[in-house]
Design a protein around this motif. Structure first.
Motif, PDB file in Angstrom:
ATOM      1  N   ALA A  49       0.802  -1.129  -0.095  1.00 39.27           N
ATOM      2  CA  ALA A  49       0.090   0.059  -0.101  1.00 39.27           C
ATOM      3  C   ALA A  49       0.773   1.170   0.060  1.00 39.27           C
ATOM      4  O   ALA A  49       0.549   2.365  -0.760  1.00 39.27           O
ATOM      5  CB  ALA A  49      -0.969   0.041   1.289  1.00 39.27           C
ATOM      6  N   TRP A  50       2.003   1.145   0.581  1.00 39.41           N
ATOM      7  CA  TRP A  50       2.840   2.435   0.785  1.00 39.41           C
ATOM      8  C   TRP A  50       3.636   2.625  -0.622  1.00 39.41           C
ATOM      9  O   TRP A  50       3.550   3.565  -0.891  1.00 39.41           O
ATOM     10  CB  TRP A  50       3.993   2.116   2.052  1.00 39.41           C
ATOM     11  N   ARG A  51       3.925   1.574  -1.307  1.00 35.00           N
ATOM     12  CA  ARG A  51       4.772   1.874  -2.545  1.00 35.00           C
ATOM     13  C   ARG A  51       3.705   2.049  -3.748  1.00 35.00           C
ATOM     14  O   ARG A  51       4.219   2.732  -4.414  1.00 35.00           O
ATOM     15  CB  ARG A  51       5.197   0.425  -2.813  1.00 35.00           C
ATOM     16  N   ARG A  52       2.488   1.718  -3.387  1.00 28.73           N
ATOM     17  CA  ARG A  52       1.360   2.126  -4.494  1.00 28.73           C
ATOM     18  C   ARG A  52       0.428   2.937  -4.020  1.00 28.73           C
ATOM     19  O   ARG A  52      -0.837   2.713  -4.363  1.00 28.73           O
ATOM     20  CB  ARG A  52       0.778   0.799  -4.842  1.00 28.73           C
ATOM     21  N   LEU A  53       0.674   3.836  -3.125  1.00 26.89           N
ATOM     22  CA  LEU A  53      -0.265   4.829  -2.546  1.00 26.89           C
ATOM     23  C   LEU A  53      -1.165   5.399  -3.353  1.00 26.89           C
ATOM     24  O   LEU A  53      -2.438   5.603  -3.154  1.00 26.89           O
ATOM     25  CB  LEU A  53       0.425   5.604  -1.429  1.00 26.89           C
ATOM     26  N   ALA A  54      -0.495   5.778  -4.483  1.00 22.57           N
ATOM     27  CA  ALA A  54      -1.492   6.643  -5.550  1.00 22.57           C
ATOM     28  C   ALA A  54      -2.448   5.745  -6.257  1.00 22.57           C
ATOM     29  O   ALA A  54      -3.337   6.139  -6.654  1.00 22.57           O
ATOM     30  CB  ALA A  54      -0.488   7.091  -6.586  1.00 22.57           C
ATOM     31  N   ARG A  55      -2.170   4.219  -6.140  1.00 26.23           N
ATOM     32  CA  ARG A  55      -3.290   3.364  -6.786  1.00 26.23           C
ATOM     33  C   ARG A  55      -4.058   2.854  -5.764  1.00 26.23           C
ATOM     34  O   ARG A  55      -5.149   2.366  -6.180  1.00 26.23           O
ATOM     35  CB  ARG A  55      -2.316   2.271  -7.262  1.00 26.23           C
ATOM     36  N   VAL A  56      -3.941   3.137  -4.540  1.00 23.73           N
ATOM     37  CA  VAL A  56      -4.912   2.620  -3.555  1.00 23.73           C
ATOM     38  C   VAL A  56      -6.251   3.429  -3.474  1.00 23.73           C
ATOM     39  O   VAL A  56      -6.274   4.645  -3.809  1.00 23.73           O
ATOM     40  CB  VAL A  56      -4.458   2.957  -2.178  1.00 23.73           C
ATOM     41  N   PRO A  57      -7.343   2.681  -3.954  1.00 23.77           N
ATOM     42  CA  PRO A  57      -8.678   3.448  -4.148  1.00 23.77           C
ATOM     43  C   PRO A  57      -9.289   4.074  -3.013  1.00 23.77           C
ATOM     44  O   PRO A  57      -8.771   3.795  -1.974  1.00 23.77           O
ATOM     45  CB  PRO A  57      -9.604   2.315  -4.873  1.00 23.77           C
ATOM     46  N   ASP A  58     -10.347   4.843  -3.254  1.00 18.83           N
ATOM     47  CA  ASP A  58     -11.005   5.612  -2.309  1.00 18.83           C
ATOM     48  C   ASP A  58     -11.611   4.676  -1.186  1.00 18.83           C
ATOM     49  O   ASP A  58     -11.595   4.944   0.147  1.00 18.83           O
ATOM     50  CB  ASP A  58     -12.146   6.561  -2.537  1.00 18.83           C
ATOM     51  N   ASP A  59     -12.241   3.525  -1.745  1.00 19.41           N
ATOM     52  CA  ASP A  59     -12.799   2.574  -0.610  1.00 19.41           C
ATOM     53  C   ASP A  59     -11.601   1.560  -0.733  1.00 19.41           C
ATOM     54  O   ASP A  59     -11.497   0.409  -1.479  1.00 19.41           O
ATOM     55  CB  ASP A  59     -13.895   1.955  -1.208  1.00 19.41           C
ATOM     56  N   PRO A  60     -10.568   1.554   0.269  1.00 17.28           N
ATOM     57  CA  PRO A  60      -9.485   0.697   0.295  1.00 17.28           C
ATOM     58  C   PRO A  60      -9.579  -0.718   0.550  1.00 17.28           C
ATOM     59  O   PRO A  60      -8.508  -1.636   0.573  1.00 17.28           O
ATOM     60  CB  PRO A  60      -8.397   1.466   1.098  1.00 17.28           C
ATOM     61  N   LEU A  61     -10.561  -1.237   1.564  1.00 18.39           N
ATOM     62  CA  LEU A  61     -10.502  -2.505   2.076  1.00 18.39           C
ATOM     63  C   LEU A  61     -10.624  -3.454   1.026  1.00 18.39           C
ATOM     64  O   LEU A  61      -9.622  -4.351   1.193  1.00 18.39           O
ATOM     65  CB  LEU A  61     -11.843  -2.412   3.173  1.00 18.39           C
ATOM     66  N   PRO A  62     -11.404  -3.432  -0.130  1.00 20.36           N
ATOM     67  CA  PRO A  62     -11.172  -4.566  -0.793  1.00 20.36           C
ATOM     68  C   PRO A  62     -10.018  -4.672  -1.710  1.00 20.36           C
ATOM     69  O   PRO A  62      -9.474  -5.747  -1.755  1.00 20.36           O
ATOM     70  CB  PRO A  62     -12.376  -4.239  -1.967  1.00 20.36           C
ATOM     71  N   TRP A  63      -9.281  -3.443  -1.865  1.00 16.69           N
ATOM     72  CA  TRP A  63      -8.144  -3.555  -2.470  1.00 16.69           C
ATOM     73  C   TRP A  63      -6.995  -4.166  -1.493  1.00 16.69           C
ATOM     74  O   TRP A  63      -6.158  -5.157  -2.001  1.00 16.69           O
ATOM     75  CB  TRP A  63      -7.519  -2.122  -2.854  1.00 16.69           C
ATOM     76  N   LEU A  64      -7.018  -3.676  -0.269  1.00 19.57           N
ATOM     77  CA  LEU A  64      -6.236  -4.256   0.555  1.00 19.57           C
ATOM     78  C   LEU A  64      -6.211  -5.864   0.888  1.00 19.57           C
ATOM     79  O   LEU A  64      -5.349  -6.474   0.991  1.00 19.57           O
ATOM     80  CB  LEU A  64      -6.340  -3.390   2.012  1.00 19.57           C
ATOM     81  N   LEU A  65      -7.474  -6.286   1.008  1.00 16.98           N
ATOM     82  CA  LEU A  65      -7.784  -7.672   1.159  1.00 16.98           C
ATOM     83  C   LEU A  65      -7.409  -8.325  -0.206  1.00 16.98           C
ATOM     84  O   LEU A  65      -6.880  -9.644   0.064  1.00 16.98           O
ATOM     85  CB  LEU A  65      -9.294  -7.813   1.432  1.00 16.98           C
ATOM     86  N   VAL A  66      -7.274  -7.697  -1.208  1.00 17.15           N
ATOM     87  CA  VAL A  66      -6.976  -8.600  -2.362  1.00 17.15           C
ATOM     88  C   VAL A  66      -5.221  -8.694  -2.270  1.00 17.15           C
ATOM     89  O   VAL A  66      -4.712  -9.786  -2.548  1.00 17.15           O
ATOM     90  CB  VAL A  66      -7.290  -7.657  -3.704  1.00 17.15           C
ATOM     91  N   VAL A  67      -4.586  -7.650  -1.924  1.00 23.22           N
ATOM     92  CA  VAL A  67      -3.137  -7.580  -1.575  1.00 23.22           C
ATOM     93  C   VAL A  67      -2.772  -8.642  -0.610  1.00 23.22           C
ATOM     94  O   VAL A  67      -1.893  -9.359  -0.853  1.00 23.22           O
ATOM     95  CB  VAL A  67      -2.714  -6.134  -1.176  1.00 23.22           C
ATOM     96  N   ALA A  68      -3.700  -8.584   0.344  1.00 27.91           N
ATOM     97  CA  ALA A  68      -3.379  -9.874   1.457  1.00 27.91           C
ATOM     98  C   ALA A  68      -3.655 -11.247   0.849  1.00 27.91           C
ATOM     99  O   ALA A  68      -2.592 -12.001   1.297  1.00 27.91           O
ATOM    100  CB  ALA A  68      -4.463  -9.449   2.812  1.00 27.91           C
TER     101      ALA A  68
END
Length: 185
Positions: A49-68
Motif C-alpha cells: 500500500a505504501w509503495r502504491r499509495l497513489a493507486r489505492v482506491p478511495d474504498d481501500p478495504l477490498p484492495w487491501l484484502l486482495v493484496v493480503a
C-alpha cells in the motif's frame, strides 16, 4: 515545500489506512494463516500500500484484502517450494549416507579391496554392480554390455573366487581396484 506537504499527506494517508484497516486485514489473514504469518501478511500488505499509495482506491478495504490474499498465496507457494527443497535435500542426504560397508574396520576394508583387486576386471565389475550398486543381474548385464547369461557366469566366477581364494594380505605392490569402463569379455 510543496514536496514536503505531499510527503506528509502520503504519510498521513498511510497512517489513516493503517489505523482504520489493519485490524480488518489482520482478521482476514488470521482466517487463512497462523498468527505469526498473519502479522507478516499485514506488514507486507501495508508495504505494498505504501509503495502504491497513489493507486489505492478511495474504498481501500477490498484492495487491501486482495493484496493480503495475493501475499498469502505467495507465502504458500514459497512454503511449497521450501518443502520440495527439503524433500530433495533429505533424498540427497539419504543417498549420500555412508554405506554399511563404511562401518567395516579399516583392516577388513583393505582386505576386501585387495581381494577385489585380485579379480579380473569383468569379475570385479560384476560384483560391484550387484553388491555395491544394488543392480539386478538383468540391469547389471545391460550396464556391462553383455547378455544376462554371460553376466551370471561372470558373477558366479567372481563369487567362487572370492569364496575359495585364500585372503591376500595387502601388499603395496598389489594394484588397487580401478573402475571398469565397460565392454565385453
Amino acid at each position: 515545500m510543496e514536496r514536503d506537504d505531499s510527503a506528509k499527506q502520503q504519510e498521513q494517508r498511510l497512517v489513516t489506512l493503517w489505523t482504520e484497516y489493519a485490524p480488518r486485514v489482520m482478521a482476514y489473514a488470521l482466517r487463512h494463516v497462523d498468527p505469526d504469518t498473519a502479522q507478516e501478511v499485514v506488514s507486507e500488505t501495508f508495504l505494498v500500500a505504501w509503495r502504491r499509495l497513489a493507486r489505492v482506491p478511495d474504498d481501500p478495504l477490498p484492495w487491501l484484502l486482495v493484496v493480503a490474499r495475493n501475499t498469502i498465496a505467495n507465502l504458500r507457494r514459497s512454503a511449497h517450494r521450501q518443502s520440495r527443497v527439503a524433500v530433495e535435500l533429505e533424498r540427497f542426504r539419504h543417498v549420500a549416507e555412508p554405506a554399511t560397508a563404511a562401518d567395516v574396520l579399516a583392516t577388513e576394508r583393505a582386505e576386501v579391496l585387495t581381494r577385489l583387486a585380485a579379480l579380473t576386471p569383468t569379475e570385479r565389475e560384476a560384483v560391484l554392480l550387484v553388491a555395491w550398486d544394488g543392480l539386478t543381474p538383468r540391469q547389471a548385464a545391460r550396464v556391462a554390455g553383455c547378455s544376462v547369461p554371460t553376466f551370471h557366469v561372470r558373477l558366479s566366477r567372481a563369487r567362487r573366487r572370492l569364496d575359495t581364494d585364500p585372503p591376500v594380505r595387502a601388499d603395496p605392490k598389489t594394484p588397487r581396484p580401478v573402475p571398469f569402463a565397460g565392454g565385453t569379455a
